[in-house]
Design a protein around this motif. Structure first.
Motif, PDB file in Angstrom:
ATOM      1  N   ARG A 120      -7.921 -21.162 -14.497  1.00 24.40           N
ATOM      2  CA  ARG A 120      -7.562 -20.430 -13.282  1.00 24.40           C
ATOM      3  C   ARG A 120      -7.117 -21.437 -12.215  1.00 24.40           C
ATOM      4  O   ARG A 120      -7.240 -22.667 -12.411  1.00 24.40           O
ATOM      5  CB  ARG A 120      -8.765 -19.624 -12.788  1.00 24.40           C
ATOM      6  N   ASP A 135     -22.894 -21.590 -17.185  1.00 26.59           N
ATOM      7  CA  ASP A 135     -21.679 -21.008 -17.738  1.00 26.59           C
ATOM      8  C   ASP A 135     -21.056 -21.856 -18.849  1.00 26.59           C
ATOM      9  O   ASP A 135     -20.240 -21.358 -19.625  1.00 26.59           O
ATOM     10  CB  ASP A 135     -20.645 -20.797 -16.622  1.00 26.59           C
ATOM     11  N   ARG A 138     -22.996 -22.601 -23.375  1.00 27.85           N
ATOM     12  CA  ARG A 138     -22.556 -22.130 -24.693  1.00 27.85           C
ATOM     13  C   ARG A 138     -21.459 -22.999 -25.272  1.00 27.85           C
ATOM     14  O   ARG A 138     -21.502 -23.394 -26.428  1.00 27.85           O
ATOM     15  CB  ARG A 138     -22.033 -20.691 -24.594  1.00 27.85           C
ATOM     16  N   GLU A 180     -12.057 -19.513 -25.490  1.00 27.28           N
ATOM     17  CA  GLU A 180     -12.165 -18.112 -25.074  1.00 27.28           C
ATOM     18  C   GLU A 180     -13.382 -17.880 -24.175  1.00 27.28           C
ATOM     19  O   GLU A 180     -13.342 -17.039 -23.285  1.00 27.28           O
ATOM     20  CB  GLU A 180     -12.243 -17.233 -26.329  1.00 27.28           C
ATOM     21  N   MET A 181     -14.466 -18.615 -24.422  1.00 24.32           N
ATOM     22  CA  MET A 181     -15.699 -18.415 -23.641  1.00 24.32           C
ATOM     23  C   MET A 181     -15.770 -19.361 -22.444  1.00 24.32           C
ATOM     24  O   MET A 181     -16.761 -19.338 -21.711  1.00 24.32           O
ATOM     25  CB  MET A 181     -16.927 -18.665 -24.534  1.00 24.32           C
ATOM     26  N   HIS A 182     -14.780 -20.190 -22.263  1.00 25.24           N
ATOM     27  CA  HIS A 182     -14.822 -21.161 -21.174  1.00 25.24           C
ATOM     28  C   HIS A 182     -14.722 -20.441 -19.827  1.00 25.24           C
ATOM     29  O   HIS A 182     -13.868 -19.567 -19.647  1.00 25.24           O
ATOM     30  CB  HIS A 182     -13.684 -22.176 -21.312  1.00 25.24           C
ATOM     31  N   PRO A 183     -15.602 -20.800 -18.864  1.00 25.06           N
ATOM     32  CA  PRO A 183     -15.605 -20.059 -17.590  1.00 25.06           C
ATOM     33  C   PRO A 183     -14.319 -20.213 -16.767  1.00 25.06           C
ATOM     34  O   PRO A 183     -14.060 -19.387 -15.895  1.00 25.06           O
ATOM     35  CB  PRO A 183     -16.804 -20.660 -16.840  1.00 25.06           C
ATOM     36  N   ASN A 221     -23.156 -18.307 -32.999  1.00 31.15           N
ATOM     37  CA  ASN A 221     -22.760 -18.600 -31.617  1.00 31.15           C
ATOM     38  C   ASN A 221     -21.256 -18.606 -31.392  1.00 31.15           C
ATOM     39  O   ASN A 221     -20.818 -18.552 -30.243  1.00 31.15           O
ATOM     40  CB  ASN A 221     -23.349 -19.955 -31.178  1.00 31.15           C
ATOM     41  N   LYS A 227     -16.089 -11.964 -33.004  1.00 26.79           N
ATOM     42  CA  LYS A 227     -15.949 -10.653 -33.665  1.00 26.79           C
ATOM     43  C   LYS A 227     -16.345  -9.533 -32.699  1.00 26.79           C
ATOM     44  O   LYS A 227     -15.721  -8.473 -32.670  1.00 26.79           O
ATOM     45  CB  LYS A 227     -16.846 -10.588 -34.919  1.00 26.79           C
ATOM     46  N   GLU A 228     -17.397  -9.781 -31.918  1.00 32.27           N
ATOM     47  CA  GLU A 228     -17.842  -8.762 -30.961  1.00 32.27           C
ATOM     48  C   GLU A 228     -16.802  -8.532 -29.873  1.00 32.27           C
ATOM     49  O   GLU A 228     -16.658  -7.419 -29.365  1.00 32.27           O
ATOM     50  CB  GLU A 228     -19.186  -9.168 -30.363  1.00 32.27           C
ATOM     51  N   ARG A 229     -16.076  -9.573 -29.504  1.00 37.32           N
ATOM     52  CA  ARG A 229     -15.012  -9.380 -28.507  1.00 37.32           C
ATOM     53  C   ARG A 229     -13.871  -8.557 -29.086  1.00 37.32           C
ATOM     54  O   ARG A 229     -13.240  -7.766 -28.377  1.00 37.32           O
ATOM     55  CB  ARG A 229     -14.516 -10.741 -28.008  1.00 37.32           C
TER      56      ARG A 229
ATOM     57  N   TYR B 104     -25.220  -7.768 -39.104  1.00 37.19           N
ATOM     58  CA  TYR B 104     -24.548  -9.023 -39.477  1.00 37.19           C
ATOM     59  C   TYR B 104     -25.367  -9.810 -40.496  1.00 37.19           C
ATOM     60  O   TYR B 104     -24.818 -10.385 -41.431  1.00 37.19           O
ATOM     61  CB  TYR B 104     -24.310  -9.888 -38.240  1.00 37.19           C
ATOM     62  N   ARG B 145     -22.370  -1.412 -33.576  1.00 32.01           N
ATOM     63  CA  ARG B 145     -23.037  -1.177 -32.287  1.00 32.01           C
ATOM     64  C   ARG B 145     -23.212   0.313 -31.996  1.00 32.01           C
ATOM     65  O   ARG B 145     -24.055   0.674 -31.186  1.00 32.01           O
ATOM     66  CB  ARG B 145     -22.320  -1.898 -31.155  1.00 32.01           C
ATOM     67  N   ARG B 199     -27.042  -8.802 -28.331  1.00 32.44           N
ATOM     68  CA  ARG B 199     -26.931 -10.099 -27.644  1.00 32.44           C
ATOM     69  C   ARG B 199     -25.589 -10.213 -26.931  1.00 32.44           C
ATOM     70  O   ARG B 199     -25.508 -10.693 -25.797  1.00 32.44           O
ATOM     71  CB  ARG B 199     -27.094 -11.217 -28.681  1.00 32.44           C
ATOM     72  N   HIS B 200     -24.560  -9.757 -27.602  1.00 34.66           N
ATOM     73  CA  HIS B 200     -23.231  -9.803 -26.974  1.00 34.66           C
ATOM     74  C   HIS B 200     -23.164  -8.845 -25.782  1.00 34.66           C
ATOM     75  O   HIS B 200     -22.694  -9.216 -24.704  1.00 34.66           O
ATOM     76  CB  HIS B 200     -22.160  -9.437 -28.002  1.00 34.66           C
ATOM     77  N   ASP B 207     -18.122 -14.595 -19.526  1.00 35.32           N
ATOM     78  CA  ASP B 207     -17.807 -16.023 -19.551  1.00 35.32           C
ATOM     79  C   ASP B 207     -18.512 -16.747 -18.422  1.00 35.32           C
ATOM     80  O   ASP B 207     -18.760 -17.941 -18.508  1.00 35.32           O
ATOM     81  CB  ASP B 207     -16.297 -16.233 -19.429  1.00 35.32           C
ATOM     82  N   ARG B 208     -18.793 -16.012 -17.330  1.00 35.64           N
ATOM     83  CA  ARG B 208     -19.520 -16.618 -16.200  1.00 35.64           C
ATOM     84  C   ARG B 208     -20.841 -15.860 -16.040  1.00 35.64           C
ATOM     85  O   ARG B 208     -21.023 -15.051 -15.126  1.00 35.64           O
ATOM     86  CB  ARG B 208     -18.674 -16.560 -14.932  1.00 35.64           C
TER      87      ARG B 208
END
Lengths: 245, 261
Positions: A120, A135, A138, A180-183, A221, A227-229, B104, B145, B199-200, B207-208
């Motif tokens: 950003r 943040d 992970r 993808e998970m980076h703040p 992790n 997959k959940e996203r 899972y 889920r 958990r998700h 992300d934050r």
């Protein structure tokens, strides 16, 4: 005073090859890479083996020892049964260049297909950002990766089904997760993960996590959260509509 | 990107250089899950001996319709088709069943044990074709889920059952069955709330996460449970099966429920 040990080492090239047996003397504290160097020095000066740091940090000496993907420099001989020959093979998932050396360049080509880090706008006038430690907890785990590609080697989607042209494998899913998970990151990779990188091929065997020499919890992790996203975007209308758990 | 040219292309089923007992874990899981599936199916069809005093078997709870005092809406309804077999368990057991089927952990386990895909890490497979979870039917695993959300409700009823198990016809008491049902809900809670999807949803989606301090705290607790998800999965599977056996055998008069209080 050493004791004798026998090693079945795969010798060959891109067109194939086979095992050759070598006996050498081993001593306390040695790792498989030491024994390979003994063989190279004493009996097979043309034996090709890639190595560098000998400390489990460069990811160069990946091989298959008694059938399991491992770093040769981090596999102590006292962990192995030396009463039977120790089998040492190159990684099966990549093309053999010679003997124990494989061409892993496919991984770097595949890596380029993942959308790059896109932060950003800076938080401060001096062009810097502010991040909370919570943040980045992970994604810091994923930065431990040494790119040994043992996880790619053991992944049956690549190893057994040869889906290299459709699936990027666990190492690159970890890389995608780190981005993808980076703040700070603003890029959207979810569509690519489903359609281009085919994360759905992963059937969660956890083999990648089991062989990781850096003990990265790859499956739980990195891959499952990705997959959940994908589920968030494509398979969960309830969450989209009502924002419920 | 094109696939590289690989030497090992003609893998055969079971081919491996592994020298350890790689077959042991998938074989144990095959036996364990098969035994549970056979018993649970048999027990669900019995429509009898599923309550004893204040206890109700977790296979039959919540009992929507049925002949026991635990039934929420009375006996088998008139609209229920006569030609269909009836058991209170059949109305409810599909929720935890599908929750576990799409879990899972279990997916990774039964793909190996029941489908040899792969039989174990770095072991040759029996089939060349592979679809994974990106097309039908396994793409349906993505609805995990949905069953998680239904499982919250079922678990809530099991908590109610465990509390109710303290209240006997002669007043407050504690029997072996009380403890069996109490331990069962604790183990089931550890399994359900350590779920990867939960958990998700609770914190992994951010992300934050520092902007959500309450969710972050729960996320950390769920992550602790999640790191032991396999153990919770097996412990709760055993406990739920044992709870049914306990209630059944007490109801049949084979076992005697010993009261502490």
């Amino acid at each position: 005073m050493g004791k004798p040990a026998t090693f079945r080492i795969w010798r060959g090239g891109p067109d194939g090859g086979g095992f050759q047996q070598y006996s050498t003397s081993v001593e306390e504290g040695m790792v498989v890479l030491d024994a390979i160097h003994h063989v190279q020095a004493e009996q097979a000066p043309d034996l090709a083996v890639r190595w560098n740091c000998k400390a489990g940090k460069c990811g160069s000496c990946s091989a298959e020892i008694n059938g399991m993907p491992r770093l040769m420099c981090m596999t102590r001989l006292n962990e192995l049964d030396l009463d039977a020959p120790v089998t040492v093979e190159p990684m099966h998932t990549f093309p053999v260049l010679r003997d124990l050396v494989t061409d892993v360049s496919w991984n770097f080509r595949a890596k380029k297909t993942i959308k790059r880090f896109h932060p950003r706008l800076p938080d401060a006038p001096d062009g810097t950002w502010r991040i909370q430690q919570a943040d980045v907890d992970r994604v810091q785990e994923f930065r431990k990766c040494i790119e040994c590609f043992l996880c790619q080697d053991v992944c049956h989607v690549l190893r057994e089904h040869h889906k290299h042209d459709e699936f990027i494998g666990p190492r690159l899913l970890v890389y995608a997760a780190a981005l993808e998970m980076h703040p700070l990151d603003t890029e959207d990779r979810v569509s690519d993960l489903r359609h281009r990188h085919n994360i759905g091929y992963c059937n969660i065997t956890t083999c990648c996590r089991q062989v990781c020499p850096e003990s990265i919890t790859i499956t739980e992790n990195a891959i499952i959260p990705l997959k959940e996203r994908v589920v968030d975007r494509y398979f969960d209308p309830i969450k989209s509509l009502f924002h419920i758990l | 990107m094109s696939a590289p040219d690989i030497v090992w292309k003609d893998g055969k089923f079971g081919r491996t250089s592994r020298r350890d007992s790689w077959w042991l874990s998938p074989a144990a899981i095959l036996i364990g899950l098969s035994v549970f599936l056979i018993y649970a199916t048999w027990a669900a069809w019995q429509n009898g001996h599923y309550t004893y005093g204040p206890y109700i078997s977790p296979f039959y709870s919540p009992e929507l319709f049925g002949s026991s005092p635990h039934a929420l809406f009375g006996p088998r309804p008139g609209w229920y088709p006569r030609y269909l077999p009836f058991s209170p368990a059949l109305l409810i057991l599909w929720i935890p069943g599908l929750f576990r089927l799409t879990c899972y952990y279990y997916r990774g386990a039964y793909y190996k044990s029941f489908w040899a895909d792969p039989p174990a890490c770095a072991v040759g497979e029996p089939r060349k074709s592979y679809w994974g979870e990106r097309s039908f039917p396994l793409i349906l695993q993505n609805f995990h889920r949905l069953f998680l959300r239904l499982s919250y409700i079922v678990w809530g009823f099991l908590v109610y059952d465990a509390v109710r198990a303290f209240f006997f016809p002669d007043g407050f008491g504690v029997g072996i069955g009380t403890l069996v049902l109490a331990v069962n809900v604790i183990l089931l809670g550890g399994y359900v709330f350590g779920c990867h999807a939960f958990r998700h949803l609770i914190g992994g989606t951010f992300d934050r996460v520092s902007e959500h301090p309450f969710r972050r705290r729960i996320y950390q607790a769920v992550s602790w449970l999640n790191a032991r998800h396999m153990k919770w999965a097996w412990a709760s599977l055993l406990s739920v099966g044992f709870a049914d056996i306990y209630v059944r055998l007490c109801s049949m008069g084979i076992w005697h429920d010993w009261r502490f209080l």
